[in-house]
Design an enzyme around this catalytic site. Sequence first.
Site, PDB file in Angstrom:
ATOM      1  N   ASP A  83      18.482  30.881  -3.578  1.00  0.00           N
ATOM      2  CA  ASP A  83      17.362  31.675  -3.071  1.00  0.00           C
ATOM      3  C   ASP A  83      16.278  30.807  -2.447  1.00  0.00           C
ATOM      4  OD1 ASP A  83      18.697  33.791  -4.080  1.00  0.00           O
ATOM      5  OD2 ASP A  83      17.134  34.450  -5.467  1.00  0.00           O
ATOM      6  N   ASP A  84      15.464  31.465  -1.610  1.00  0.00           N
ATOM      7  CA  ASP A  84      14.165  30.973  -1.113  1.00  0.00           C
ATOM      8  C   ASP A  84      14.248  30.005   0.056  1.00  0.00           C
ATOM      9  OD1 ASP A  84      13.178  32.486  -3.139  1.00  0.00           O
ATOM     10  OD2 ASP A  84      12.546  30.819  -4.403  1.00  0.00           O
ATOM     11  N   HIS A 134      16.351  37.740   1.871  1.00  0.00           N
ATOM     12  CA  HIS A 134      15.487  37.628   0.679  1.00  0.00           C
ATOM     13  C   HIS A 134      14.061  38.062   1.032  1.00  0.00           C
ATOM     14  CE1 HIS A 134      15.030  36.425  -3.413  1.00  0.00           C
ATOM     15  NE2 HIS A 134      14.263  35.379  -3.188  1.00  0.00           N
ATOM     16  N   HIS A 138       8.898  36.937   0.813  1.00  0.00           N
ATOM     17  CA  HIS A 138       9.165  36.821  -0.617  1.00  0.00           C
ATOM     18  C   HIS A 138       8.274  37.767  -1.419  1.00  0.00           C
ATOM     19  CE1 HIS A 138       9.995  34.909  -4.557  1.00  0.00           C
ATOM     20  NE2 HIS A 138      11.120  34.506  -3.967  1.00  0.00           N
ATOM     21  N   HIS A 235      18.297  27.864  -6.738  1.00  0.00           N
ATOM     22  CA  HIS A 235      17.313  27.799  -5.651  1.00  0.00           C
ATOM     23  C   HIS A 235      17.508  26.523  -4.835  1.00  0.00           C
ATOM     24  CE1 HIS A 235      15.473  30.531  -8.597  1.00  0.00           C
ATOM     25  NE2 HIS A 235      14.861  31.094  -7.561  1.00  0.00           N
TER      26      HIS A 235
END
Length: 705
Positions: A83-84, A134, A138, A235
């Site tokens: 993620d991210d 995503h 965020h 991540h």
Amino acid sequence: MATERRTPRTHWALLAVTLLVLLGGILLDTLVLQGIDGGARITKDAAANVPASVSSGGPLLGRDEHGLASRRVPDHTIALTFDDGPDPVWTPAVLDVLRRNEVHATFFVTGAAVSRNPSVAKQIVDAGHEIGLHTFTHTDLSQAGPLRTRLELDQTRLVVAGATDRSSRLVRPPYSARPEDLDDADFRAVNGLIDSGYVAALSDLDSKDWMRPGVDAIVKAATPQDNRGAVVLMHDSGGDRAQTVAALEKLIPSLRQRGWHFSTLGGVLPSAAPTYASWGERTQGSAILLTTSAAHALNSIMGWLVIVCTLLALVRAVLLLGCAMVHSRRKKLSRRDDQPYRRPVTVLVPAYNEEAGIEATLRSILASTTPVRVIVIDDGSTDGTADVVRRLRLPDVRLIRQDNAGKAAALNTGLGYCQTELVVMVDGDTVLEPDTVSELVRPFTDPVVGAVSGNAKVGNRSGLLGTWQHIEYVIGFNLDRRMYDVMQCMPTVPGAVGAFRMSALLQVDGIPMDTLAEDTDLTMALERAGWAVTYQESARAWTEVPASLGQLWRQRYRWCYGTLQAMWKHRGAVRERGLGGRLGRRGLPYLLLYQVLLPLLAPAVDVFALVSLFSQPMLGAVAWIGFFALQLVPALVAFWLDRERFRPLWTLVLQPVVYRQLMYLVVIQSVVTACTGARLPWQKLHRTGSAAQDSPLTVSSASGQ
């Protein structure tokens, strides 16, 4: 005769649009591309409305012919997800580990991160990995409404298409949890995604690598405790991910030894796999990437501009204060040797519609302690200026009338009647103190001095606008002119109060008439001819300043435009030696930097600083306080040197709101006008005869009645 072109009227609209675009770009990068959001919820809702099929089902949630459905990863299968990202440092490091271990994974990217690192996003796809969404910033979708959710996902999908040529319908909501941890708000958000045609990807195992608990702890949290397949959450961005990279090096071989297989989420659920983006998606995505790249570059440039402007302001403050101290000491020493000038002095007073103040001007000149002869040149006045002068029948005052031809022409006419070596020039609204003329001509005992600048003071300083101009005059005449004097590069002897050597004026053919700032043009010409120009702060004269924003705009517009004309006309001084060379290599660069370039950039810097007060309050506040201090300290010194009361300085707090912006806009308008080749007419300030209301001369006269 050249045809006069009017100033284009589109300047204001162009400036407004430019500032709006600038503000939009800064806000886009600061509030969107930097990923500012409200964060996750602190508390959880009840889960009464979450179906049991969801809470006890798999992490992949979609819709089939039977309605809401969930899918699990097959047994002995691991789906690694990150993620991210993408991150320019840690995503390539993760990709390298996956490549060496021949594992493919699914990367859930934010639109903001893709906008900043589109090439890294393309590396993900080129390496055979899947890409999912995503959101753009965020944001917690359980707290976002339908419109915000749609914008977040649609814009992220488009930037992904623009960067990678892939279109994805696979979404991981930020701050998501395992299916059994969903509450009602989470489920509403997930259900909304599914209704919009997306597939929601939750997780089975959270490695908690974002907490950086250590490599072994990450490996343990990402390792299944039974044979059930799992989606592992990790991540590749959001901070230092060295522990994540190291954990992958141990996790993948360890699971392989135990017989586990690796798959992407698209491999588990083929309908969730990304597809090739359409031409429309790629085109729109490329446009968004171009816009966001420009916004990011703009924000970076503005950050550097703020640093540069701060350093330049600091350099200017140090230079002004240092030169002021040097100048003050020099003047104290020179006054011991200066001898008063005993011979008569001619005072030229060009007058156009000065009926309101001409009497006060003439009476103050005749009250001088030095013998004076006054020549009033009535430049085609349409009021009773000439009648007032005749009616007064003052001794040693001569009136000359001519058709209206402008201030420079009036002064040249007056020079033709002068019979003295020294000539003082004052405006028709200026009020002199008794010793102004004697102080003004004192430096001429030095034969190399060709001109002397006096100290113009604001007479009508009542009201906020008058106070701001009063502060500007005190700082400008007591610091800038002291600095110019010390550096021997005085650019202007003001028309309000200045003295000249007649032989020097004859050498440069009198007052120039081809610029709107004849005083600046003349001063530069004298220095290039080898004559020294100095500043006498004790030669005070009280002048009337504009009483309205409209009049102030017209006056400063002419001044600034005329100064630009004079700078361009005398640009050759850069190559000269002596006093002309000092003007060219010291005075002109200073004028260009601090009176042209910085004011041109100032509105943009102010917009950036204003936004920083909201995006980074502490840093923005420190910056504003610092700029204010760099303005206040020189002002305090200038007021102290000029023996002025400090009370008006409290208005400096309000000055950036209106006055400073007006001065910046004047410069911008002047530069654009100069670049377009438009010509400005002479614009006369409406006089009210209030120049002397705060002068010591008026006060003493009133007290004697």
